[in-house]
Design a protein around this motif. Structure first.
Motif, PDB file in Angstrom:
ATOM      1  N   UNK A  49    -102.584-126.725 -15.885  1.00 24.64           N
ATOM      2  CA  UNK A  49    -103.141-125.477 -16.389  1.00 24.64           C
ATOM      3  C   UNK A  49    -102.461-124.308 -15.675  1.00 24.64           C
ATOM      4  N   UNK A  50    -101.864-123.389 -16.450  1.00 28.53           N
ATOM      5  CA  UNK A  50    -100.998-122.357 -15.880  1.00 28.53           C
ATOM      6  C   UNK A  50    -101.364-120.974 -16.414  1.00 28.53           C
ATOM      7  N   UNK A  51    -101.656-120.065 -15.495  1.00 23.24           N
ATOM      8  CA  UNK A  51    -101.960-118.676 -15.836  1.00 23.24           C
ATOM      9  C   UNK A  51    -100.760-117.819 -15.451  1.00 23.24           C
ATOM     10  N   UNK A  52    -100.203-117.112 -16.431  1.00 26.70           N
ATOM     11  CA  UNK A  52     -99.030-116.263 -16.209  1.00 26.70           C
ATOM     12  C   UNK A  52     -99.418-114.809 -16.447  1.00 26.70           C
ATOM     13  N   UNK A 175    -112.204-118.316 -22.628  1.00 27.11           N
ATOM     14  CA  UNK A 175    -110.958-119.089 -22.621  1.00 27.11           C
ATOM     15  C   UNK A 175    -111.320-120.556 -22.437  1.00 27.11           C
ATOM     16  N   UNK A 176    -111.471-121.253 -23.555  1.00 24.28           N
ATOM     17  CA  UNK A 176    -111.978-122.628 -23.509  1.00 24.28           C
ATOM     18  C   UNK A 176    -110.872-123.661 -23.333  1.00 24.28           C
ATOM     19  N   UNK A 177    -109.598-123.266 -23.526  1.00 24.08           N
ATOM     20  CA  UNK A 177    -108.514-124.248 -23.505  1.00 24.08           C
ATOM     21  C   UNK A 177    -107.940-124.436 -22.100  1.00 24.08           C
ATOM     22  N   UNK A 178    -108.826-124.542 -21.099  1.00 25.57           N
ATOM     23  CA  UNK A 178    -108.377-124.736 -19.717  1.00 25.57           C
ATOM     24  C   UNK A 178    -107.779-126.120 -19.501  1.00 25.57           C
ATOM     25  N   UNK A 179    -108.317-127.121 -20.207  1.00 27.04           N
ATOM     26  CA  UNK A 179    -107.811-128.484 -20.087  1.00 27.04           C
ATOM     27  C   UNK A 179    -106.957-128.828 -21.292  1.00 27.04           C
ATOM     28  N   UNK A 180    -106.580-130.093 -21.452  1.00 21.57           N
ATOM     29  CA  UNK A 180    -105.794-130.505 -22.622  1.00 21.57           C
ATOM     30  C   UNK A 180    -106.491-130.093 -23.906  1.00 21.57           C
ATOM     31  N   UNK A 181    -105.718-129.624 -24.883  1.00 19.00           N
ATOM     32  CA  UNK A 181    -106.300-129.058 -26.096  1.00 19.00           C
ATOM     33  C   UNK A 181    -107.021-130.074 -26.961  1.00 19.00           C
ATOM     34  N   UNK A 182    -106.362-131.129 -27.298  1.00 18.03           N
ATOM     35  CA  UNK A 182    -106.967-132.113 -28.180  1.00 18.03           C
ATOM     36  C   UNK A 182    -106.681-133.506 -27.634  1.00 18.03           C
ATOM     37  N   UNK A 183    -107.649-134.390 -27.668  1.00 12.76           N
ATOM     38  CA  UNK A 183    -107.406-135.749 -27.198  1.00 12.76           C
ATOM     39  C   UNK A 183    -106.337-136.433 -28.034  1.00 12.76           C
TER      40      UNK A 183
END
Length: 285
Positions: A49-52, A175-183
């Motif tokens: 997870x990367x915040x730019x 911001x809900x997409x902190x982890x992998x987007x879709x299994x």
């Protein structure tokens, strides 16, 4: 006010300190990207997870949607694990500068376990990876950056606490997409579900219900992948136990309870069978 807050981040990006190709450590990391010439990267893959936060110039990214997104100075993006696509860093006024915070998977999992599992509901991919740079988020980024860049270094626990503030600020801003987007398949969906509450007494029936599948369909799909609910539950519990023992320093008994094992001996046998180590060795390693 936002301009002043963003200016406060500049001291953390006064020179280029981007990472190499080595494996990332199991802790949050702070990087600064500085370029005086246009950079074009054909294919970039995000592993954590990367915040730019773009401080000068413009970053352009494009993924499978085929649309190029532009992020000028004063904007930020949150890229989840597994994101891939071309990236362009375009200098503005002579240089490009960005501040990057990377968060390890264990930290993100702990946040999502503690603050609900609504993120597991099916959602479309975000149309834009942009995140709002609110005063609260900028202040959290500054606090985390100061902690990660401190000399002498802060303790890992305190540095992680500051970085967790950033994740909380993002989550509260939607911001809900902190982890992998879709299994990636049923097995991964089961893993993500178990990660939210590894202490629960998960059964094939309860997992199937949570994923809106029949028990028969769940078992058939997992069988096609060569796994079972029991196997996935054991593996995720061991991964959670390792995280607790190695990085949080909890006792073996506390780790056992957090992983759903009332019997410490049973917990130790599971750890040895899957990890090849005693729980006490993980804690002291």
């Amino acid at each position: 006010m936002i301009t002043d807050l963003l200016a406060s981040l500049s001291r953390f990006a006064d020179r280029d300190l981007r990472p190499g190709a080595e494996e990332r450590p199991h802790r949050p990391e702070l990087w600064s990207f500085v370029a005086h010439d246009r950079e074009c990267w054909g294919e970039v893959r995000i592993e954590r997870t990367t915040l730019v936060t773009v401080l000068e110039g413009v970053k352009e990214i494009a993924d499978g949607s085929g649309v190029t997104r532009r992020f000028p100075a004063g904007t930020a993006m949150l890229l989840p694990p597994g994101w891939t696509g071309p990236v362009v860093n375009e200098p503005g006024g002579g240089r490009y500068r960005a501040l990057v915070l990377e968060f390890p998977p264990g930290m993100v999992r702990r946040l999502l376990r503690a603050h609900g599992s609504d993120w597991l509901a099916p959602r479309p991919r975000p149309s834009d990876w942009r995140v709002p740079l609110t005063p609260v988020l900028i202040d959290a980024i500054h606090h985390a950056a100061a902690g990660l860049a401190a000399e002498p270094p802060l303790s890992p626990t305190l540095a992680e606490h500051r970085c967790m503030e950033v994740l909380l600020a993002l989550l509260e801003d939607g911001v809900w997409w902190l982890g992998p987007l879709t299994p990636a398949g049923t097995a991964e969906a089961v893993r993500q579900l178990i990660r939210t509450h590894p202490e629960r007494r998960w059964t094939a029936c309860s997992v199937a219900g949570a994923l809106n599948l029949s028990t028969g369909t769940l078992r058939r799909r997992l069988s096609e992948d060569g796994v079972s609910v029991r196997r996935l539950l054991a593996e995720e519990r061991v991964a959670h136990a390792r995280d607790l023992l190695e990085r949080e320093g909890v006792s073996v008994q506390e780790a056992a309870m957090a992983c759903g094992y009332a019997n410490r001996s049973h917990f130790a046998r599971r750890i040895r069978a899957l990890a090849g180590l005693n729980p006490s060795a993980m804690r002291n390693g």
